[in-house]
Design a protein around this motif. Structure first.
Motif, mmCIF file in Angstrom:
data_model
loop_
_atom_site.group_PDB
_atom_site.id
_atom_site.type_symbol
_atom_site.label_atom_id
_atom_site.label_comp_id
_atom_site.label_asym_id
_atom_site.label_seq_id
_atom_site.Cartn_x
_atom_site.Cartn_y
_atom_site.Cartn_z
ATOM 1 N N ALA A 245 -0.409 1.598 6.570
ATOM 2 C CA ALA A 245 -0.294 2.656 5.565
ATOM 3 C C ALA A 245 -1.108 3.881 5.968
ATOM 4 O O ALA A 245 -0.665 5.020 5.785
ATOM 5 C CB ALA A 245 -0.741 2.139 4.198
ATOM 6 N N GLU A 246 -2.296 3.679 6.539
ATOM 7 C CA GLU A 246 -3.120 4.807 6.999
ATOM 8 C C GLU A 246 -2.419 5.560 8.119
ATOM 9 O O GLU A 246 -2.375 6.792 8.124
ATOM 10 C CB GLU A 246 -4.488 4.312 7.482
ATOM 11 C CG GLU A 246 -5.435 3.965 6.370
ATOM 12 C CD GLU A 246 -6.811 3.578 6.877
ATOM 13 O OE1 GLU A 246 -7.083 3.711 8.095
ATOM 14 O OE2 GLU A 246 -7.622 3.153 6.051
ATOM 15 N N LYS A 247 -1.859 4.814 9.079
ATOM 16 C CA LYS A 247 -1.177 5.437 10.206
ATOM 17 C C LYS A 247 0.018 6.266 9.735
ATOM 18 O O LYS A 247 0.193 7.425 10.138
ATOM 19 C CB LYS A 247 -0.728 4.343 11.186
ATOM 20 C CG LYS A 247 -0.097 4.861 12.455
ATOM 21 C CD LYS A 247 0.185 3.719 13.409
ATOM 22 C CE LYS A 247 1.681 3.487 13.396
ATOM 23 N NZ LYS A 247 2.121 2.445 14.317
ATOM 24 N N ILE A 248 0.825 5.701 8.857
ATOM 25 C CA ILE A 248 2.007 6.408 8.363
ATOM 26 C C ILE A 248 1.601 7.573 7.456
ATOM 27 O O ILE A 248 2.260 8.617 7.462
ATOM 28 C CB ILE A 248 2.961 5.429 7.658
ATOM 29 C CG1 ILE A 248 3.507 4.446 8.698
ATOM 30 C CG2 ILE A 248 4.093 6.161 6.955
ATOM 31 C CD1 ILE A 248 4.355 3.342 8.140
ATOM 32 N N SER A 249 0.507 7.425 6.716
ATOM 33 C CA SER A 249 0.018 8.523 5.865
ATOM 34 C C SER A 249 -0.310 9.747 6.709
ATOM 35 O O SER A 249 0.020 10.880 6.340
ATOM 36 C CB SER A 249 -1.227 8.083 5.083
ATOM 37 O OG SER A 249 -0.908 7.080 4.149
ATOM 38 N N TYR B 125 0.842 -1.190 0.000
ATOM 39 C CA TYR B 125 0.000 0.000 0.000
ATOM 40 C C TYR B 125 0.878 1.242 0.000
ATOM 41 O O TYR B 125 1.701 1.424 0.887
ATOM 42 C CB TYR B 125 -0.930 0.010 1.222
ATOM 43 C CG TYR B 125 -1.963 -1.085 1.163
ATOM 44 C CD1 TYR B 125 -3.205 -0.853 0.611
ATOM 45 C CD2 TYR B 125 -1.669 -2.360 1.629
ATOM 46 C CE1 TYR B 125 -4.147 -1.862 0.520
ATOM 47 C CE2 TYR B 125 -2.602 -3.377 1.549
ATOM 48 C CZ TYR B 125 -3.840 -3.124 0.993
ATOM 49 O OH TYR B 125 -4.766 -4.128 0.907
ATOM 50 N N ARG B 126 0.697 2.085 -1.017
ATOM 51 C CA ARG B 126 1.481 3.321 -1.135
ATOM 52 C C ARG B 126 0.918 4.379 -0.193
ATOM 53 O O ARG B 126 -0.286 4.566 -0.077
ATOM 54 C CB ARG B 126 1.431 3.841 -2.569
ATOM 55 C CG ARG B 126 2.304 5.066 -2.793
ATOM 56 C CD ARG B 126 2.440 5.415 -4.253
ATOM 57 N NE ARG B 126 2.862 4.319 -5.084
ATOM 58 C CZ ARG B 126 4.129 3.894 -5.199
ATOM 59 N NH1 ARG B 126 5.077 4.467 -4.501
ATOM 60 N NH2 ARG B 126 4.421 2.893 -5.991
ATOM 61 N N ILE B 127 1.817 5.098 0.484
ATOM 62 C CA ILE B 127 1.446 6.143 1.433
ATOM 63 C C ILE B 127 0.806 7.311 0.680
ATOM 64 O O ILE B 127 1.344 7.771 -0.325
ATOM 65 C CB ILE B 127 2.701 6.657 2.183
ATOM 66 C CG1 ILE B 127 3.401 5.509 2.912
ATOM 67 C CG2 ILE B 127 2.349 7.792 3.124
ATOM 68 C CD1 ILE B 127 2.571 4.808 3.925
ATOM 69 N N GLY B 128 -0.328 7.770 1.168
ATOM 70 C CA GLY B 128 -1.002 8.901 0.551
ATOM 71 C C GLY B 128 -2.057 9.476 1.478
ATOM 72 O O GLY B 128 -2.579 8.775 2.349
ATOM 73 N N ALA B 129 -2.342 10.742 1.304
ATOM 74 C CA ALA B 129 -3.357 11.397 2.138
ATOM 75 C C ALA B 129 -3.884 12.633 1.419
ATOM 76 O O ALA B 129 -3.236 13.169 0.525
ATOM 77 C CB ALA B 129 -2.769 11.799 3.489
ATOM 78 N N ARG B 130 -5.071 13.041 1.805
ATOM 79 C CA ARG B 130 -5.649 14.300 1.327
ATOM 80 C C ARG B 130 -5.637 15.262 2.510
ATOM 81 O O ARG B 130 -6.130 14.930 3.583
ATOM 82 C CB ARG B 130 -7.069 14.064 0.820
ATOM 83 C CG ARG B 130 -7.666 15.270 0.125
ATOM 84 C CD ARG B 130 -9.040 14.963 -0.458
ATOM 85 N NE ARG B 130 -10.054 15.031 0.587
ATOM 86 C CZ ARG B 130 -10.860 14.036 0.929
ATOM 87 N NH1 ARG B 130 -10.796 12.876 0.338
ATOM 88 N NH2 ARG B 130 -11.754 14.191 1.891
ATOM 89 N N ILE B 131 -5.049 16.418 2.305
ATOM 90 C CA ILE B 131 -4.958 17.431 3.355
ATOM 91 C C ILE B 131 -5.849 18.596 2.951
ATOM 92 O O ILE B 131 -5.718 19.115 1.845
ATOM 93 C CB ILE B 131 -3.504 17.906 3.537
ATOM 94 C CG1 ILE B 131 -2.585 16.719 3.840
ATOM 95 C CG2 ILE B 131 -3.426 18.952 4.643
ATOM 96 C CD1 ILE B 131 -1.112 17.052 3.777
#
Length: 125
Positions: free
Chosen positions: A104-108, A73-79
């Motif tokens: 992945a969610e935690k690290i994102s 799972y690639r790290i990604g987030a919407r800010i």
């Protein structure tokens, strides 16, 4: 020593073609190359379903959005942040990968917080 000649001097020799000098390329299958751009800018369908609600951090809303890849799972987030009555959005995409969607969610979220700390509202430029 190699002797080079012109076509007029050796008309019986075949013309060189790129396929003689380059390794053969496999036939392309699957989605057209434009799908890569679509995934890169958030149009891909590989986004893992986030069970985590938005996390508030220093006036920003962070939505973890890891993407399912072949290696994990690639790290990604919407800010997001509301500035002058307008919601500004930044999509964070990292090369880092994790094995589980939860990790992945935690690290994102952690990477998004780090980016906010380092760049502040500059991420929306």
């Amino acid at each position: 020593m190699t002797h080079l000649c012109t076509r007029a001097q050796a008309p019986h020799l075949p013309l060189p073609t790129p396929s003689r000098y380059l390794p053969s390329q496999p036939e392309r299958t699957g989605a057209p190359p434009i799908s890569f751009l679509s995934k890169l800018f958030g149009g891909g369908s590989n986004a893992a379903k986030s069970s985590t609600p938005a996390e508030e951090h220093e006036g920003y809303r962070i939505y973890p959005a890891p993407t399912k890849e072949s290696g994990g799972y690639r790290i990604g987030a919407r800010i997001e942040k509301d500035i002058d009555g307008e919601t500004k959005v930044h999509h964070l995409i990292r090369a880092d990968q994790c094995q589980s969607p939860e990790e992945a969610e935690k690290i994102s979220v952690l990477k998004a917080k780090q980016m906010i700390k380092e760049q502040g509202d500059g991420i929306f430029r």
